[in-house]
Design a protein around this motif. Structure first.
Motif, PDB file in Angstrom:
ATOM      1  N   UNK A 116      -2.401   9.273 -24.426  1.00 55.85           N
ATOM      2  CA  UNK A 116      -2.734  10.136 -23.562  1.00 55.85           C
ATOM      3  C   UNK A 116      -3.478  11.725 -23.927  1.00 55.85           C
ATOM      4  N   UNK A 117      -4.269  11.550 -24.169  1.00 54.99           N
ATOM      5  CA  UNK A 117      -4.337  12.981 -25.120  1.00 54.99           C
ATOM      6  C   UNK A 117      -4.384  12.631 -26.610  1.00 54.99           C
ATOM      7  N   UNK A 118      -4.796  11.442 -26.974  1.00 58.58           N
ATOM      8  CA  UNK A 118      -4.056  10.891 -27.893  1.00 58.58           C
ATOM      9  C   UNK A 118      -5.501  11.209 -29.136  1.00 58.58           C
ATOM     10  N   UNK A 119      -4.837  11.393 -30.421  1.00 57.59           N
ATOM     11  CA  UNK A 119      -6.295  11.828 -31.218  1.00 57.59           C
ATOM     12  C   UNK A 119      -6.430  10.731 -32.492  1.00 57.59           C
ATOM     13  N   UNK A 179      -7.218   6.824 -19.262  1.00 54.75           N
ATOM     14  CA  UNK A 179      -6.566   7.156 -20.496  1.00 54.75           C
ATOM     15  C   UNK A 179      -7.499   8.244 -20.926  1.00 54.75           C
ATOM     16  N   UNK A 180      -7.292   9.664 -21.504  1.00 56.44           N
ATOM     17  CA  UNK A 180      -8.437  10.476 -21.865  1.00 56.44           C
ATOM     18  C   UNK A 180      -8.269  10.277 -23.767  1.00 56.44           C
ATOM     19  N   UNK A 181      -8.307  10.015 -24.538  1.00 52.44           N
ATOM     20  CA  UNK A 181      -8.670   9.862 -25.720  1.00 52.44           C
ATOM     21  C   UNK A 181      -9.203  10.729 -27.049  1.00 52.44           C
ATOM     22  N   UNK A 182      -9.261  11.506 -27.418  1.00 53.49           N
ATOM     23  CA  UNK A 182     -10.684  11.631 -28.727  1.00 53.49           C
ATOM     24  C   UNK A 182     -10.898  11.486 -30.135  1.00 53.49           C
ATOM     25  N   UNK A 183     -11.868  10.743 -30.775  1.00 54.96           N
ATOM     26  CA  UNK A 183     -12.301  10.482 -31.598  1.00 54.96           C
ATOM     27  C   UNK A 183     -12.749  10.960 -32.552  1.00 54.96           C
ATOM     28  N   UNK A 184     -12.605  11.636 -34.121  1.00 55.24           N
ATOM     29  CA  UNK A 184     -13.094  12.416 -34.884  1.00 55.24           C
ATOM     30  C   UNK A 184     -13.033  11.212 -35.721  1.00 55.24           C
ATOM     31  N   UNK A 185     -14.057  11.895 -37.171  1.00 58.65           N
ATOM     32  CA  UNK A 185     -14.758  11.347 -37.653  1.00 58.65           C
ATOM     33  C   UNK A 185     -13.693  11.305 -39.125  1.00 58.65           C
ATOM     34  N   UNK A 186     -13.565   9.424 -39.491  1.00 52.59           N
ATOM     35  CA  UNK A 186     -12.915   9.516 -40.451  1.00 52.59           C
ATOM     36  C   UNK A 186     -13.317   9.767 -41.693  1.00 52.59           C
ATOM     37  N   UNK A 187     -12.048  10.566 -42.855  1.00 50.57           N
ATOM     38  CA  UNK A 187     -12.865  10.782 -43.941  1.00 50.57           C
ATOM     39  C   UNK A 187     -13.742   9.245 -45.097  1.00 50.57           C
TER      40      UNK A 187
END
Length: 996
Positions: free
Chosen positions: A848-851, A936-944
């Protein structure tokens, strides 16, 4: 001499053996970062197995064992992983979605980086998948390239041709001279052979119908490079002047010299192209300039007639659009079909263009496409205006000219029997210099009426620059016919017969449509399921929509049904295309039976128009046999021996608390008079009574008796009666204590289901009260728990008796032999079920709230509350995972309730899982119509970004490192053999020198 020859042969054999490792170790295993283009083999259709195509992946030699696989379904930004195998067989869950293949190099095998490939949307059949692929390519193909784009393409082709001429070694079959590259190996461009080609140029250094070209990987010298280039240029000119349909190319990367007898078998590369009529020409006919419709596509078939695979390049002819066939290699013997058609807006001219497909192996196949664009015919000039002319005396005559604002009148289609018609207007203008007298046209089909006019003897006059408006409308009563009524309405000037304007008018009259009375119902059937007899709530009502699908209004009668409650129609009159609704619901208190049938939709005349098929059943309930008795004990007190009047009789009531009829038998008693039953046949819920009274003449004693009521259901049922009789003259002295009675314990009720079968759990008292000649006392009792009928594993409600034996306290006598056996009634409630809690539903595997980043594969599992109930009982509930959603909903059909996905676009996302509540009916789990949701809410960021690590240069520090070859042949063995051979040769030389 003979010995020397034998020894020399042996030494030569040893030398050859030592050279074998040079071939084994010549080809190094691929290593480095993945690059190039990954493709997917197979059509995107249900049932097809897909695999990876490495033909354009670098480094060369990549195989399935050097990479890891991930097959995913792409839904917007969401990638749901469906397989990590080398291949993936498409199932129906992928229908309508693209499939993404991602390969990742195995670092332990020397491969790094990753590549992806994507299919078009999955189709139901392979034919649909092929059609979709062609459509997509046609859409992606640039139509009508600009001249600048063509010029840029030509420049690029010429540049590539130059590179090929400079770096490719070409020789005609049988020609001993070879053209070698002018650059060193360090400066040569990788992939020159496949990339340096132009779709419209033929650069093969061969002539004739079946040219053969050998491309050698080794070069010995540079002496003939310029001559080879000149020879290639001359051959190119000859090839362009005489194009052929079939070429053959042979590639040999290991040819050191001509005439090598040990050369391995060579692959041949050739193809042929055919048209449907066998002419080799696609003729698209002739059109006029300014055409807006392109002629339909025509097709050619290309067959691989060689032994090696052919990889076709993309082409884009100037005047024609063609289909690329570079999806996947064309294997030996296979045939592919490609379409071609002219481009839009070609200028006037005759086009006879050769269309050439070229492969990376150098094969070219051509066909001709013919198309002619002719100049548009010039429209006949309008009739010359009546210009000013001179009379015989040289005086200028007047000018007559008419014009019309609306030369074409097209009326809306009428239906035969029409009463009203459309009215259109035309305006005639006098563009001349003289007043004209307008001659109005007559028509068999149209009425022409002036709006306002200036008349002279019935004719309409229009002054110069003035105008006159007319209304035009179809005449009444025109019969229906297939062709339209058309007429040329010619307005002319009376003064000059050449001054005319024409109005073209047309109207279509169609036959009146036959009356069609038709309705449809939605839904056309409804299954209400089944309920057990005695149900207290009917299934939910369903709304039925009746739509008029005919062409006339209908009057509907109110639908009726015997076993259903039918709601009132929302509308009685329903016009074409409109709808009315009503509801249907099964009635309450229906007896057991099948109530399936049809509810008819009728008009007011009773004509059946449609029906709704309904299904509903009422099942027989499981038989329940149960009786209750009230009171369950009767106390008649104490009387002295010789009593004349027995105590008053007491009434006992027996009630059928089950759901099935039970027959009662008349009870009997030794000490009591039992009256007759008021009735012996008890229906469910009915009651019967009888009376109990002590008999007269009983002697001194305690009369405790269970009066049993036998019945057809074998339900244990009795009433406990107690009566005490004492002697008239008691001989006992004041010190004697005799038993006079035992008080029955109170009934034990509402124990929880599953209560243990023990005295303590059943709350049986350890003592009971007894009465003696000296008052009340406590006496211990021993209960026969084991002998009672109680079943602790049953989920049903149970009422049973437990018998016990009373132990009299010390000093208490029982001279009257009063029975010390007693019984107590115990009731254990039925099982109501274990209810699962919504709050116990869980989503595991994702924080939950994972990145996470866009390269992360996220795997989660849904765990429903109560799913671990492996031994359910009737009434238990649980929550079963049904579906999950991020952007689109995905469902589960069965366990495991796990899914893997990736998200390709950064952002914040919410995973939602829906759980369906189920109830156990004693044999299976069934949905009860309610559900709940967890998220469940989660965050996705741009991979290197991945960066390729270059291979280290060979330096003094690392030049001792072994080169990875992929071959496990022990080289030390060959080194030893080589040393032995060298020693032997040296020994022979020394021996021969000494001998001389």
């Amino acid at each position: 001499m003979r010995k020397g020859r034998v020894l020399a042969i042996m030494m030569a054999v040893l030398m050859v053996v030592t050279l074998l490792p040079s071939m084994v170790f010549a080809s190094a295993a691929p290593s480095g970062a993945l690059d190039g283009t990954l493709k997917i083999k197979g059509n995107a259709a249900v049932g097809i197995t897909l695999s990876a195509d490495y033909s354009k992946v670098k480094p060369e030699g990549i195989t399935d064992d050097l990479v890891d696989f991930s097959w995913s379904l792409k839904d917007g930004d969401l990638l749901t992983e469906v397989s990590t195998d080398k291949t993936y067989k498409i199932d129906e869950t992928a229908l309508g979605l693209p499939i993404v293949l991602k390969i990742t190099g195995k670092s332990d095998k020397g491969i790094s980086g990753e590549l992806t490939a994507e299919t078009y949307e999955v189709s139901a059949t392979e034919e649909e998948a092929k059609a979709l692929a062609e459509q997509k390519k046609a859409e992606e193909k640039t139509v009508g390239k600009t001249e600048d784009a063509d010029a840029a393409s030509d420049v690029a082709s010429e540049s590539s041709e130059t590179v090929e001429n400079e770096n490719t070694e070409i020789s005609e079959e049988g020609n001993e001279s070879e053209a070698q590259t002018g650059d060193t190996e360090e400066n040569s461009t990788p992939g020159t052979d496949s990339e340096a080609s132009d779709e419209n140029s033929d650069t093969d250094a061969a002539t004739g119908d079946n040219a053969v070209v050998e491309v050698n990987g080794d070069s010995e010298n540079n002496e003939n490079a310029e001559a080879a280039q000149e020879e290639t240029s001359e051959s190119t000119a000859e090839t362009n002047s005489s194009e052929k349909n079939t070429d053959a190319v042979q590639v040999d990367g290991n040819s050191d010299q001509q005439g090598n007898e040990n050369k391995t078998e060579e692959l041949t590369y050739s193809a042929e192209v055919t048209t449907d009529d066998g002419s080799g020409v696609l003729n698209f006919g002739t059109v006029e300039e300014g055409y807006t419709e392109i002629p339909e596509a025509q097709y050619v078939s290309i067959t691989n007639t060689g032994t090696g695979d052919l990889n076709f390049k993309s082409i884009s002819p100037k005047n024609f659009m063609v289909q690329d066939i570079n999806d996947q290699p064309l294997k030996s013997g296979e045939t592919v079909t490609a379409w071609a058609k002219p481009r839009e807006e070609l200028p006037v001219g005759e086009y006879k263009d050769p269309i050439t497909y070229e492969t990376e192996e150098g094969v070219q196949v051509s066909f001709e496409a013919d198309f002619t664009v002719k100049a548009a015919e010039k429209k006949s000039e309008e009739k010359k205006d009546s210009s000013s002319e001179s009379d015989d005396n040289g005086n200028q005559k007047g000018k007559f000219k008419l014009s019309v604002d609306n030369p074409d009148l097209s009326f809306e289609t009428l239906t035969e029997g029409y009463e009203e018609t459309e009215t259109l207007t035309v305006t005639i203008k006098n563009d001349g210099t003289e007043t004209v007298t307008l001659v109005q046209p007559d028509s068999d089909y149209f009425d022409i009426t002036p709006v306002t006019s200036v008349e002279t003897e019935g004719n309409i006059q229009i002054a110069a620059e003035d105008e006159q408006m007319f209304t035009v409308q179809p005449k009444e009563g025109l019969p229906a016919k297939e062709e339209p009524y058309a007429d040329e309405l010619k307005f002319s000037a009376e003064e000059d017969e050449n001054t005319v304007v024409t109005v073209n008018a047309q109207i279509t009259v169609k036959a009146a449509a036959e009356e069609k009375v038709s309705v449809s119902t939605d839904p056309s059937e409804k299954d209400f399921g089944s309920l057990e007899q005695g149900y207290d709530a009917a299934p939910d009502a369903v709304t039925i929509t009746v739509t008029n699908t005919g062409n006339v209004a209908v009057r509907l009668a109110q639908p009726e049904a015997n076993s259903y409650v039918v709601g009132k129609l929302s509308a009685e009159v329903v016009n074409p295309g409109e709808s009315a609704t009503f509801t249907i619901q099964p009635k309450l208190e229906l007896p057991a039976g099948d109530y399936s049938g049809k509810i008819y939709i009728k008009d007011l005349d009773g004509t059946e128009l449609d029906s709704v098929e309904v299904f509903f059943g009422v099942t027989e309930p499981e038989p329940v046999y149960d009786l209750s008795i009230s009171p369950d004990s009767v106390e008649f007190g104490t009387s002295a021996e010789g009593y004349k009047n027995a105590p008053d009789a007491q009434t006992v009531t027996v009630t059928n608390t089950g759901n099935t009829n039970i027959t009662l038998q008349q009870p009997e008693s030794k000490y009591y008079t039992v009256g007759s039953f008021s009735t012996t046949e008890l229906a469910a819920g009915a009651s019967a009574t009888f009376s109990v009274q002590p008999k007269s003449g009983l002697t001194k004693g305690e009369y405790l008796e269970d009066i049993t009521v036998e019945n057809s259901a074998n339900v244990e049922l009795y009433v406990n009666a107690h009566f005490s009789v004492t002697k008239k003259n008691d001989d006992n002295n004041d010190t004697a204590e005799n038993l006079t009675g035992i008080k029955k314990p109170s009934d034990i009720k509402d124990l929880p289901n599953g209560t243990e079968k023990s005295q303590k759990a059943l709350k049986l008292p350890s003592t009971v009260k007894i009465t003696t000649t000296k008052g009340e006392k406590e006496a211990s009792v021993k209960w026969d728990v084991k002998g009672c009928s109680y079943n602790p594993s049953s989920s049903d409600r149970q009422t049973f008796n437990v018998k016990g034996t009373v132990t009299l306290p010390d000093g208490v006598k029982n001279p009257d032999k009063i029975s010390t056996v007693i019984a107590v009634s115990v009731t254990v409630n039925g099982y109501t079920g274990s209810k699962a809690k919504e709050s116990d539903n869980k989503i595991t595997g994702i924080d939950a709230n994972g990145k996470y980043d866009t390269n992360s594969k996220i795997t989660f599992t849904a765990v429903g509350a109560g799913m671990n109930n492996e031994s359910p009982k009737k009434g238990d509930t649980r929550f079963l995972p049904a579906s999950w959603k991020i952007t689109e909903t995905r469902t589960w059909d069965a366990a495991p309730y796990t899914a893997t996905f990736r998200v390709s676009k950064p952002g914040q996302y919410t995973l939602k899982v829906t759980f369906t509540e189920q109830k156990y009916d004693g044999s299976k789990w069934s949905d009860i119509g309610s559900s709940t949701e967890s998220q469940v809410t989660f965050t996705v960021s741009q991979a290197a970004a991945l960066t390729a690590t270059p291979s280290p240069a060979v330096t003094g520090a690392n030049k001792k490192s072994a080169v990875q070859t992929g071959d496990s042949t022990p080289i030390m063995t060959f080194v030893i053999i080589l040393v032995i051979a060298a020693v032997c040769i040296g020994g022979v030389l020394v021996y021969r020198k000494k001998k001389k």
